[in-house]
Scaffold this motif. Sequence first.
Motif: not given
Length: 213
Positions: A90-94
């Motif tokens: 999974p990926m997220a961005y901040v």
Amino acid sequence: MPLSPRDLAACLLDAGAVRLQPLDPFTWASGLKAPIYCDNRQLLGFPEARGLIVEALVARTASFAPTLIAGAATAGVPWAAMVADRMGLPMAYVRPTPKNHGMGRQVEGPLAKGHRAVLIEDLISTGMSSLKCADALRAEGAELPAVLALFSYGLPQAEKAFTAARIAFEVLGSFQVLAEEAERRGILDAAGLTALKDWRTDTVAWSRARGGA
Ligand SMILES: O=P(O)(O)OC[C@H]1O[C@H](OP(=O)(O)OP(=O)(O)O)[C@H](O)[C@@H]1O
Ligand SMILES: O=C(O)c1cc(=O)[nH]c(=O)[nH]1
């Protein structure tokens, strides 16, 4: 063969990503003035170099056994996306600050709580941007063993800030090796070398003398 700091320097110079302007200094995100700007975003236009860099990031990332890959917006996001895709994670961005409309989130994507995240950033100068993202991930409940970046200037304030935050950071390339490679290629003339040397002696004094932070 793993990508060495010299390979990364070669990729940056081949991509025309490094600019030197001692007489018309760049303003960095921190407000510091500097004679150099390393535009890692240019690497995105070179699929072969891009692939080698992603492979190197994947190898480093895997050693932390993450369950989530987070990208520091904006320039860390494409690298995080490619790493997450290769690793099937999974990926997220901040964001640098929470969005002030919509869902009001700073960490976008899956909830970071309960994840072991690695934050991917393109470049570290003072470390301020990465550490803001790191704080947001931790505040949302993620464990954050490391920040990985393509390049760091190796400034003492970054080392101090990461130590204080108790986060390991690893980089693929450094200013020192980049400067050596530029000199070896004859890209750095005597005036350029002197300018970089003056700047490195005291980057903050160099900046202040030119109206920077
Ligand atoms: O270590 P620091 O002193 O914080 O500086 C490095 C940061 O500066 C640049 O981002 P910038 O704010 O220019 O935005 P971008 O990522 O949207 O291009 C770079 O991509 C890093 O995030
Ligand atoms: O500190 C910064 O803002 C910065 C420096 C640099 O060389 N490249 C970059 O993208 N950002």
